[in-house]
Design a protein around this motif. Structure first.
Motif, PDB file in Angstrom:
ATOM      1  N   SER A   1      46.007  41.554  55.779  1.00 43.65           N
ATOM      2  CA  SER A   1      45.394  42.961  55.260  1.00 43.65           C
ATOM      3  C   SER A   1      44.062  43.238  55.940  1.00 43.65           C
TER       4      SER A   1
ATOM      5  N   ILE B   1      47.448  47.551  52.578  1.00 40.95           N
ATOM      6  CA  ILE B   1      47.845  47.321  50.910  1.00 40.95           C
ATOM      7  C   ILE B   1      48.407  45.973  50.726  1.00 40.95           C
ATOM      8  N   GLY B   2      48.336  45.033  52.034  1.00 35.09           N
ATOM      9  CA  GLY B   2      49.078  43.838  51.890  1.00 35.09           C
ATOM     10  C   GLY B   2      50.112  43.457  52.757  1.00 35.09           C
ATOM     11  N   GLY B   3      49.913  42.204  53.317  1.00 35.19           N
ATOM     12  CA  GLY B   3      50.907  41.530  54.559  1.00 35.19           C
ATOM     13  C   GLY B   3      51.025  42.606  55.788  1.00 35.19           C
TER      14      GLY B   3
END
Lengths: 235, 293
Positions: free
Chosen positions: A22, A137-139
């Motif tokens: 991230s 927003i993640g990953g």
């Protein structure tokens, strides 16, 4: 709940230089897309980090990641680790600004990229400026939520045409006709206008890769001010 | 074909309609959306699995020492330890591999985020450990090995759809917790569990990490992250042991995700990757801000 659009390679990926999907890979992708959206010779860049990014960007190398993205380097590329040196070699003036108290509505991992471009004479030009806000927003997944003053929601999963045009009858129809006539399927088309009759930003995501010749046809339309073609960041 | 799902129960319905197993369905779906053949997708999956192996080998061969000094070649120590209190080869490899991959990440090496970089050692570590300890026929080009990574990915997709995979949004339950659930599902699949059994193993693992906070020292992806990768590989293995013994999760997978979402939302931001609380706020933790300036 809306159906997931995430695929196997979104979860098993990205292949990336550590340490954070991230805070490193996502930030590189935001900056990479920002540079594609604003493909002019850069005078300087300002990267503002909000929320968790503001407090932790040093340890995550988010600053290096942002510079890498601005230099067209993707998260998988080992050069990401030397992006500061590369930026200096390329003569890119930049500042990194942590903003500890950001607007409540911003995602907890937000980067704002501001770019200034030189005009032909190499002087600073008031016309050539853009502000792009992206959320990681993640990953490694990202969303560009604001582009040049227009609200947006671009995730880089598909190739996209960004069309800045006068808000008038028929523009969207003509552009979709050009794409359809060349057998391109529109995955999504969202128009964001500032006011009635004012400027509008049309974001068209397409399946496949649209050749430059077709992009040029769109650019020639009388109501169209500017077109940029933004390639997908997926492998 | 219907490619839409947002929950495990919807996914099971799609599998029942299509008659495909989970890896075949997800490959066909991705082929449809990405405009690539299933063979191209399998090649890319194999390439990414090879990147995890390269990181694993590197983490064991070259002791990883980080800029902050918090990472000190732990995986190399584990690999050469003669003081294991446990004999099991699978267990020992799982801990060592998970730590090795994540230490490479902490030191700015090349990894595959799975689902994130901070949790990237857990699922590949466990699956490679199984391969090396129990079934040498497996490998990046073996469809069954690829399928285990695909089943693990499915768990990540469902968590992303219902909750989150970002520590900044949901705490470490969303990263290492998610990765352990993914690892459990992948290994369960390799051992012959079907879709429902594999997701039940994921539910067992995930329940055990609900509420896990993300409090990285000085905001670095190192402490507690790297060692947690080893701990979580053990947790995933535990979940699979329970599942193989016939023990099921009382709370279904989808409902565990609902709980995970609720817990993540109610967690204070000081415990969600802001480096302002928990271990990051301890005197020793705080001292690292100075060391990395």
């Amino acid at each position: 709940m809306t159906a997931t659009t995430t695929g196997i390679l979104d979860i098993l990926g990205p292949v990336m230089i550590g340490p954070s999907s991230s805070h490193t890979a996502g930030v590189a992708r935001i900056a990479f897309l920002a540079r594609k959206i604003f493909p002019y010779p850069l005078l300087r860049a300002r990267v503002s980090f909000y929320g968790s990014l503001a407090r932790t960007y040093r340890g995550h190398g988010s600053d290096k990641a942002a510079l890498a993205g601005l230099l067209g380097i993707l998260p998988e590329d080992e050069r990401l680790g030397y992006a500061r040196e590369l930026a200096e070699r390329e003569g890119l003036a930049y500042e990194i600004v942590p903003v500890y108290e950001g607007p409540e509505r911003y995602h907890p991992n937000t980067a704002v990229i501001e770019l200034w471009a030189a005009d032909e004479s190499g002087e600073k030009s008031a016309e050539r400026y853009i502000r792009i806000r992206g959320a990681s927003i993640g990953g490694g997944e990202i969303r560009l939520q604001s582009i040049g003053g227009f609200e947006a929601d671009l995730d880089g999963s598909l190739d996209a045409l960004l069309v800045l045009h006068r808000d008038e009858i028929g523009v969207i129809a003509i552009i979709s006709h050009i794409l359809a006539a060349n057998r391109f399927n529109i995955a999504s088309a969202v128009s964001h206008r500032k006011d009635k009759g004012d400027e509008a930003l049309l974001v068209i995501e397409v399946d496949g890769v649209v050749p430059a010749g077709i992009v040029a046809q769109v650019r020639e339309l009388p109501a169209v001010r500017e077109v940029v073609y933004v390639p997908s960041i997926r492998a | 074909m219907n490619w839409k799902f947002s929950t495990a129960s919807e996914l099971f319905a799609r599998l029942d309609e299509s008659g495909l197993d989970l890896p075949a369905y997800l490959l066909a779906r991705e082929s449809f959306y990405a405009g690539k053949t299933e063979m191209e997708l399998r090649e890319e999956i194999a390439r990414r699995i090879r990147v995890t192996k390269a990181a694993l080998d590197r983490g064991i061969r070259e002791p990883q020492v980080s800029f902050s000094g918090m990472t000190q070649g732990g995986a190399a120590k584990l690999a050469h330890s003669e003081s294991w209190p446990v004999e099991d080869d699978l267990f020992r490899r799982a801990l060592t591999y998970a730590l090795a991959i994540n230490e490479v990440n902490a030191c700015g090496g090349k990894v595959v985020a799975f689902p994130t970089a901070g949790s990237c050692g857990i699922a590949p570590g466990l699956l490679w450990a199984y391969r090396d300890a129990r079934d040498a026929a497996l490998g990046p080009d073996h469809p069954r090995f690829q399928d285990a990574f695909i089943v693990a990915s499915a768990v990540g997709m469902l968590i992303a759809a219902r909750a989150t995979l970002a520590g900044a949004a949901g705490g470490c339950q969303a990263e290492c917790g998610a990765a352990a659930a993914m690892a459990a599902a992948g290994l369960a699949w390799l051992l012959g569990e079907d879709e429902r059994g594999s997701l039940d193993a994921a539910a067992l693992a995930l329940k055990n990490t609900l509420g896990l906070v993300c409090d990285p020292i000085a905001g670095l992806v190192e402490v507690p992250c790297t060692k947690r990768n080893a701990f979580m590989a053990a947790e995933a293995l535990t979940a699979v042991c329970l599942k193989r013994a016939g023990i099921s999760s009382v709370i279904p997978f989808d409902e565990v995700l609902g709980a995970m979402k609720m817990i993540g939302d109610s967690m204070p931001s000081t415990l969600k990757e802001s480096a302002e609380g928990g271990l990051a706020a301890t005197p020793t933790g705080l001292s690292y801000w100075e060391k990395i300036k």
